[in-house]
Design an enzyme around this catalytic site. Structure first.
Site, PDB file in Angstrom:
ATOM      1  N   ASN A  10      10.207   6.745   5.474  1.00 29.07           N
ATOM      2  CA  ASN A  10       9.524   5.689   6.372  1.00 29.07           C
ATOM      3  C   ASN A  10      10.436   4.610   4.991  1.00 29.07           C
ATOM      4  O   ASN A  10       9.714   4.733   3.943  1.00 29.07           O
ATOM      5  CB  ASN A  10       7.949   5.108   6.313  1.00 29.07           C
ATOM      6  CG  ASN A  10       7.698   3.772   6.638  1.00 29.07           C
ATOM      7  OD1 ASN A  10       8.681   2.588   6.652  1.00 29.07           O
ATOM      8  ND2 ASN A  10       6.496   3.029   6.788  1.00 29.07           N
ATOM      9  N   LYS A  12      10.416   1.286   5.063  1.00 22.89           N
ATOM     10  CA  LYS A  12       9.820   0.326   4.439  1.00 22.89           C
ATOM     11  C   LYS A  12      10.846  -1.429   4.985  1.00 22.89           C
ATOM     12  O   LYS A  12      11.710  -1.362   5.923  1.00 22.89           O
ATOM     13  CB  LYS A  12       8.387   0.342   4.345  1.00 22.89           C
ATOM     14  CG  LYS A  12       8.027   1.208   4.104  1.00 22.89           C
ATOM     15  CD  LYS A  12       6.747   0.699   3.202  1.00 22.89           C
ATOM     16  CE  LYS A  12       5.674   2.019   3.648  1.00 22.89           C
ATOM     17  NZ  LYS A  12       4.842   2.172   2.677  1.00 22.89           N
ATOM     18  N   HIS A  94       1.037   1.770  11.459  1.00 25.06           N
ATOM     19  CA  HIS A  94       0.573   2.412  10.128  1.00 25.06           C
ATOM     20  C   HIS A  94      -0.153   1.029   9.109  1.00 25.06           C
ATOM     21  O   HIS A  94      -0.344  -0.239   9.779  1.00 25.06           O
ATOM     22  CB  HIS A  94       1.722   1.304   9.234  1.00 25.06           C
ATOM     23  CG  HIS A  94       2.374   2.399   8.291  1.00 25.06           C
ATOM     24  ND1 HIS A  94       2.034   1.356   7.005  1.00 25.06           N
ATOM     25  CD2 HIS A  94       2.567   3.166   7.080  1.00 25.06           C
ATOM     26  CE1 HIS A  94       2.406   2.206   5.550  1.00 25.06           C
ATOM     27  NE2 HIS A  94       2.525   2.620   5.976  1.00 25.06           N
ATOM     28  N   GLU A  96      -0.592  -0.695   6.637  1.00 25.91           N
ATOM     29  CA  GLU A  96       0.081  -1.964   6.129  1.00 25.91           C
ATOM     30  C   GLU A  96       0.561  -3.457   7.585  1.00 25.91           C
ATOM     31  O   GLU A  96      -0.680  -4.290   7.615  1.00 25.91           O
ATOM     32  CB  GLU A  96       1.596  -2.403   5.955  1.00 25.91           C
ATOM     33  CG  GLU A  96       1.506  -1.388   4.643  1.00 25.91           C
ATOM     34  CD  GLU A  96       2.911  -0.449   3.952  1.00 25.91           C
ATOM     35  OE1 GLU A  96       2.620   0.393   2.991  1.00 25.91           O
ATOM     36  OE2 GLU A  96       4.182  -0.767   4.922  1.00 25.91           O
ATOM     37  N   GLU A 164      -2.900   8.363   6.501  1.00 23.65           N
ATOM     38  CA  GLU A 164      -2.704   8.284   5.380  1.00 23.65           C
ATOM     39  C   GLU A 164      -3.323   7.659   4.855  1.00 23.65           C
ATOM     40  O   GLU A 164      -3.732   6.552   5.422  1.00 23.65           O
ATOM     41  CB  GLU A 164      -1.459   7.173   5.855  1.00 23.65           C
ATOM     42  CG  GLU A 164       0.372   7.519   6.206  1.00 23.65           C
ATOM     43  CD  GLU A 164       1.071   6.992   6.290  1.00 23.65           C
ATOM     44  OE1 GLU A 164       2.278   7.051   5.047  1.00 23.65           O
ATOM     45  OE2 GLU A 164       1.076   6.145   7.035  1.00 23.65           O
ATOM     46  N   GLY A 170       1.711   3.837  -1.983  1.00 20.33           N
ATOM     47  CA  GLY A 170       2.506   3.351  -3.220  1.00 20.33           C
ATOM     48  C   GLY A 170       1.603   3.225  -3.826  1.00 20.33           C
ATOM     49  O   GLY A 170       1.957   2.603  -5.118  1.00 20.33           O
ATOM     50  N   SER A 210       2.067   8.404  -0.961  1.00 18.94           N
ATOM     51  CA  SER A 210       2.269   8.694  -2.733  1.00 18.94           C
ATOM     52  C   SER A 210       2.801  10.070  -2.281  1.00 18.94           C
ATOM     53  O   SER A 210       2.954  11.056  -3.260  1.00 18.94           O
ATOM     54  CB  SER A 210       1.252   8.410  -3.411  1.00 18.94           C
ATOM     55  OG  SER A 210       0.758   7.277  -3.919  1.00 18.94           O
TER      56      SER A 210
END
Length: 250
Positions: A10, A12, A94, A96, A164, A170, A210
């Site tokens: 991904n 992003k 996701h 985010e 996730e 991240g 990560s």
């Protein structure tokens, strides 16, 4: 029947024409495990050139799609537009997008339903916050997110579920392999209750948060970790090592 290992990259909101061209070129030259299904997800503006220049055994995913076929939806992308440029996968749910753009479980599930009915395969994300993890609510949160999908979709043959943990994305602080395995088992047990044992055993459940070239083999050794959804490391040469992590443990 063994589940085929799956690794998604991904990107992003990262990359330029030149950097993505370099990533694609490196993937084309890489010695990737042929037993692994590999998918990369560049920003939407680069989907077409990625698909045109990428080797055929690596597929391309969009990072989002809308749940309507067309119309006055400024800034959105339709399934038909993805299919028109050869995109076969989409990442949905996701964290985010759930947190920053306030996408609800119902909305994510609706998009997944629309994508699957229209022939696009789905990487369906779920995850918990650090507070939820510390409160022992991980299973409740992720199965609730997956339950919304099961309310809309009964055939999960073209779905990959990505667990996730939000606190690991991240941050450089991934969940332990033990935590990932435990949560994946909980997801599989939930699926068995909702869609049956056969389907639950066949669905691939991958880990993201990560993941890098150093820790990937630890996760790959877990029975119920069927691959990875990789963020920042998918932009680096170590992505090739992550793709080959399942081969490395044999």
């Amino acid at each position: 029947m063994a589940r085929r290992f799956f690794v998604g990259g991904n990107f992003k909101m990262n990359g330029t024409q030149n950097s993505i061209k370099s990533i694609v070129s490196a993937l084309n030259d890489a010695n990737l495990d042929s037993n692994v299904e590999v998918v990369i997800a560049p920003p939407s503006i680069y989907l077409l050139p990625a698909r045109e220049h990428l080797r055929k055994d690596v597929e391309v995913a969009a990072q989002n799609v809308f749940d309507k076929p067309s119309g006055a939806f400024t800034g959105e992308i339709s399934i038909e537009q993805l299919r028109d440029v050869g995109v076969q996968w989409v990442i949905l749910g996701h964290s985010e997008r759930r947190t920053l753009l306030h996408e609800t479980d119902a909305f994510v599930a609706s998009k997944a339903e629309h994508a699957l009915k229209s022939g696009i395969k789905v990487i369906y994300c779920c995850g918990d916050t650090l507070e939820q993890y510390e409160a022992g609510k991980t299973d409740e949160i992720v199965t609730g997110q997956i339950g919304a999908l099961c309310d809309k979709v009964s055939d999960l043959s073209n779905v990959v579920i990505a667990y996730e943990p939000i606190y690991a994305i991240g941050t450089g602080k991934p969940a332990t392999a033990e935590t990932a395995q435990k949560t994946h088992v909980a997801i599989r047990n939930f699926l068995e209750k909702r869609v049956g044992a056969k389907v639950a055993e066949q669905v691939r459940i991958i880990y993201g948060g990560s993941v890098n070239g150093k820790n990937c083999t630890d996760y790959a050794s877990c029975k119920d970790v069927d691959g990875f959804l990789v963020g920042g490391a998918s932009l680096k040469p170590e992505f090739h090592n992550i793709v080959n992590a399942n081969k490395a443990k044999i």
